[in-house]
Design an enzyme around this catalytic site. Structure first.
Site, PDB file in Angstrom:
ATOM      1  N   CYS A 130       0.848  -1.320  -0.073  1.00 53.16           N
ATOM      2  CA  CYS A 130       0.153  -0.012   0.073  1.00 53.16           C
ATOM      3  C   CYS A 130       0.893   1.253  -0.114  1.00 53.16           C
ATOM      4  O   CYS A 130       1.650   1.356   0.836  1.00 53.16           O
ATOM      5  CB  CYS A 130      -1.019  -0.072   1.231  1.00 53.16           C
ATOM      6  SG  CYS A 130      -1.818   1.498   1.325  1.00 53.16           S
ATOM      7  N   CYS A 149       0.191   3.657   3.086  1.00 53.38           N
ATOM      8  CA  CYS A 149       0.496   3.122   4.026  1.00 53.38           C
ATOM      9  C   CYS A 149       2.148   3.248   4.313  1.00 53.38           C
ATOM     10  O   CYS A 149       2.520   3.384   5.394  1.00 53.38           O
ATOM     11  CB  CYS A 149       0.263   1.647   4.307  1.00 53.38           C
ATOM     12  SG  CYS A 149      -1.513   1.386   4.252  1.00 53.38           S
ATOM     13  N   ASP A 151      30.868  21.229 -22.479  1.00 55.31           N
ATOM     14  CA  ASP A 151      32.395  21.521 -22.708  1.00 55.31           C
ATOM     15  C   ASP A 151      32.578  20.810 -24.021  1.00 55.31           C
ATOM     16  O   ASP A 151      31.878  20.040 -24.684  1.00 55.31           O
ATOM     17  CB  ASP A 151      32.810  20.423 -21.755  1.00 55.31           C
ATOM     18  CG  ASP A 151      34.478  20.373 -21.910  1.00 55.31           C
ATOM     19  OD1 ASP A 151      35.043  21.838 -22.167  1.00 55.31           O
ATOM     20  OD2 ASP A 151      34.853  19.300 -21.850  1.00 55.31           O
ATOM     21  N   ASP A 208      33.116  16.292 -18.988  1.00 58.43           N
ATOM     22  CA  ASP A 208      33.755  14.898 -18.560  1.00 58.43           C
ATOM     23  C   ASP A 208      35.174  15.207 -17.977  1.00 58.43           C
ATOM     24  O   ASP A 208      35.625  14.117 -17.563  1.00 58.43           O
ATOM     25  CB  ASP A 208      33.892  14.186 -20.022  1.00 58.43           C
ATOM     26  CG  ASP A 208      34.987  14.611 -20.928  1.00 58.43           C
ATOM     27  OD1 ASP A 208      35.220  15.662 -20.827  1.00 58.43           O
ATOM     28  OD2 ASP A 208      35.796  13.863 -21.462  1.00 58.43           O
ATOM     29  N   ASP A 257      35.588  19.944 -14.882  1.00 52.82           N
ATOM     30  CA  ASP A 257      34.169  20.388 -15.051  1.00 52.82           C
ATOM     31  C   ASP A 257      33.403  20.176 -13.710  1.00 52.82           C
ATOM     32  O   ASP A 257      32.160  20.401 -13.665  1.00 52.82           O
ATOM     33  CB  ASP A 257      33.532  19.274 -16.054  1.00 52.82           C
ATOM     34  CG  ASP A 257      34.236  19.820 -17.573  1.00 52.82           C
ATOM     35  OD1 ASP A 257      34.628  21.145 -17.757  1.00 52.82           O
ATOM     36  OD2 ASP A 257      34.376  18.839 -18.300  1.00 52.82           O
TER      37      ASP A 257
END
Length: 687
Positions: free
Chosen positions: A6, A9, A390, A583, A587
């Protein structure tokens, strides 16, 4: 957690555990049945948490999850007895209906017995919950509604509604379990066993027992169990389970293998580089489970709304039963109408609809090699107006390639490449490596220099069979008084000058390679109404050339890492929510500072750690794909909420008009929940 089915619940259990003074925070994820509790008390809190769960949803079991073991998607046996009870109750209901006119007394007995069979668990749970003060749950409301129907003489309707409710609950449970297992199966690629090769003897052992350095055999058709490197054999690998890319990849001795991919042809032997707990398959599973636990604002709002919704509808039911009855004197009609309100006052469909939609979105992303680190990332991603990227490693491949060789004297292109490769044989610089690779690709003989000197920041001074050779930038040749002539450097490429015995022999132009999908990826973003920008530390000419080729809107060059974050904030202020894709290690600050940070899977660990989304494919196509998934997820979540509220409101209005029955009210509860579940998993099958 076991036996919790549930959604409303689970939200109540989470709230009650959060209120414990020993608990700093608690997150219960209904989609994965994971309970995360942050407390210094550790497992000492288990009895208290179990007591809370027993009061709210009896039969729920809280247990400590074993290290490295995923949440059991099928750990629910509460519905094992559903079918026999539904059949018995259903048959008695039919008999009662058939005898209702000819033999009313026997019909009434059949209805009572059918009601006790079908409603026994509901009634007992409601009584237990009343003792602990939990009266606003679905068991109490269904008990009150159906007993009320008996009181107003609607015996058949009371049994029919309980039967329909139980059938709806069973279907809802089945739909939730199916969607949960589909998503978890899509992301849980971990093996149970591996084939361990010990000096030629192969035996099957548990995957978790394999350690770094072990040799593992991978047969054709087998899934690669752990991360490692090929030590014997050649084959082709299907990487689509991890990256979403359908193109097979060739591997041979020395090739890296990623767990979760499939060996399609030859027999391979692999040396284990990472144990199961650190391999890609476990990282993906952990990422998805952690993502499911990160709740978006929409889910938090709907959970709070549900706490107000149920008491409001119950109060409305009480008012409907009393006020019109006092005016009209028709107590039976208005009490029956009020009972329909009680049936639809359970907010399960609402509480279930939003988290399951986001969980499905996370699962859909993982199938395509896109790892979302949370529902919040999906929620933020759908609002993105600008994608900032980038250059190196994101738009370009990040590996330099020889583009053009221009002779300046009598030497041929191959001779110039041979001379340059001889000078660069020991170089670790990307430019030097690209020259050596180009020579090897053409199968040229590379001479070993008699003498070699590296001049920092300028190039190589060497002695070859041809004589004294210089290989480097223009500054190097100028330093040795070599006339470079009228060669104009193109800023979009890096020019390497080669001279032999004091005379310019020629130049080699080298450039980073733009990813083949880059142009289409930017075009796709534009079609979605999203602007693009590129931030790079490279020179303006190189940056402008790349941007012009792929169609990027704005270019910012010669930037330091701190400059990138400043420009990102400026773009966000001008255009709205911004996503940054990168990457590199440098960065990481920008990724963390963006509304949504995305990292290429081939990038630095620091970038991947700081990102909200990881593109395992390292393909630019994944950017627009991720945004599409986020938008679809948001749309489905909104559809579920609007649909659930609209149907419930409609049934209330029809009830007040005397048109809606309790049967329709049950559909507005369990029927709507089933439809919301089915709508949520729709995203898993979108192409």
């Amino acid at each position: 957690m076991k036996n919790i089915d549930c959604a409303n619940c689970s939200a109540k259990i989470e709230k009650k555990i959060q209120e414990l003074p020993e608990v700093d925070d608690c997150i219960l994820t209904f989609a994965t049945r994971q309970l995360r509790v942050y407390s210094s008390e550790g497992t000492k809190l288990l009895p208290k948490m179990q007591e809370i769960a027993d009061k709210i949803e009896p039969g729920t079991i809280i247990e400590v999850r074993e290290e490295g073991k995923p949440a059991d998607a099928n750990s629910n046996d509460k519905h094992a007895h559903d079918l026999p009870e539904l059949i018995a109750g259903g048959l008695l209901f039919i008999v009662g209906e058939l005898l209702s006119h000819s033999m009313p007394q026997i019909s009434a007995i059949c209805f009572v017995i059918a009601y006790l069979i079908l409603g026994r668990e509901v009634l007992l749970t409601a009584l237990k919950n009343m003792k602990t003060g939990h009266v606003m749950d679905e068991n109490f409301l269904m008990s009150l509604a159906t007993i009320g129907a008996f009181c107003v003489g609607q015996f058949g309707e009371a049994v029919g509604v309980m039967l329909f409710y139980r059938v709806g609950e069973a279907f809802e449970h089945r739909a939730v379990e199916k969607s949960r297992s589909q998503i978890m199966e899509a992301v849980d690629l971990r093996p149970e066993t591996v084939l361990l090769d010990e000096n030629g003897t192969v035996r099957e052992v548990p995957a978790g027992s394999a350690v770094v350095g072990n040799i593992v055999e991978i047969r054709p058709g087998d899934r690669i169990p752990l991360d490692g490197v090929v030590v014997e054999g050649e084959s082709r690998i299907d990487t689509s389970p991890i990256t979403g890319e359908p193109v097979p990849v060739s591997v041979k001795v020395g090739s890296q293998l990623t767990s979760g991919c499939v060996n399609t042809s030859g027999l391979l032997k692999m040396r284990v580089e990472k144990e199961l707990s650190e391999s890609m398959v476990t990282r993906i599973l952990d990422s998805v489970e952690n993502a499911a636990a990160s709740k978006p604002q929409a889910e938090r709002f709907i959970t709070k709304f549900a706490r107000v919704y149920t008491p409001f509808v119950v109060a409305l039911a009480a008012a409907t039963a009393i006020i019109p009855s006092l005016i009209t004197g028709n107590w039976s009609h208005w009490i029956y109408t009020a009972l329909t309100f009680l049936v639809i006052s359970c907010p399960c469909a609402l509480v279930l609809s939003v988290p399951l939609a986001f969980f499905s979105g996370i699962g859909a992303g993982s199938k395509k090699g896109i790892l979302f680190k949370g529902g919040i990332a999906l929620e933020n991603l759908k609002a993105v107006k600008t994608v900032v990227m980038d250059k190196t490693g994101t738009i370009t491949k990040g590996n330099f390639v020889v583009q053009t060789i221009l002779p300046a004297g009598t030497a041929s292109e191959q001779e110039i490449l041979q001379i340059a490769a001889a000078c660069e044989t020991a170089s670790t610089h990307p430019i030097g490596i690209s020259i050596v690779s180009a020579a090897k690709d053409q199968k040229l003989v590379i001479e070993k220099p008699a003498e070699i000197e590296e001049i920092s920041g300028k190039g190589i001074h060497a002695r070859l069979s041809q004589g004294e050779v210089l290989c480097g930038n223009r500054k190097l040749l100028t330093e040795f008084n070599v006339d470079c002539g009228a060669y104009d450097e193109n800023g979009a490429v890096t020019t390497v000058y080669i001279s032999v015995n004091g005379k310019l022999a020629g130049t080699i132009q080298i450039a980073d390679t733009i990813k083949p999908e880059a142009k289409d990826a930017i075009r796709s973003l534009k079609s979605m109404g999203i602007r693009s920008a590129m931030l790079t530390g490279d020179g303006e000419a190189a940056a402008e050339a790349v941007a012009a080729e792929v169609g990027i809107d704005n270019v910012y060059a010669k930037l330091l890492p701190a400059d990138k974050l400043e420009i990102l904030q400026k773009l966000r202020a001008e255009n709205g929510s911004a996503m940054f894709v990168g990457d590199g290690i440098n960065d990481a600050p920008v990724l963390a500072g963006a509304d949504v940070g995305a990292a290429m899977g081939s990038g630095a660990d620091a970038a991947i750690e700081a990102a909200d989304v990881v593109f395992m494919t390292s393909s630019m196509d994944a950017i627009s794909e991720a945004i599409k998934i986020a938008r679809s997820t948001g749309a489905i979540s909104n559809q579920n909420v609007v649909f659930a509220l609209a149907v419930k409101a409609l049934v209330m209005i029809l009830g007040l008009m005397g048109i809606a029955s309790m049967w329709l009210a049950v559909f507005a509860d369990t029927g709507v929940a089933i439809l919301c579940v089915l709508n949520s998993i729709r995203i898993l099958y979108k192409k």
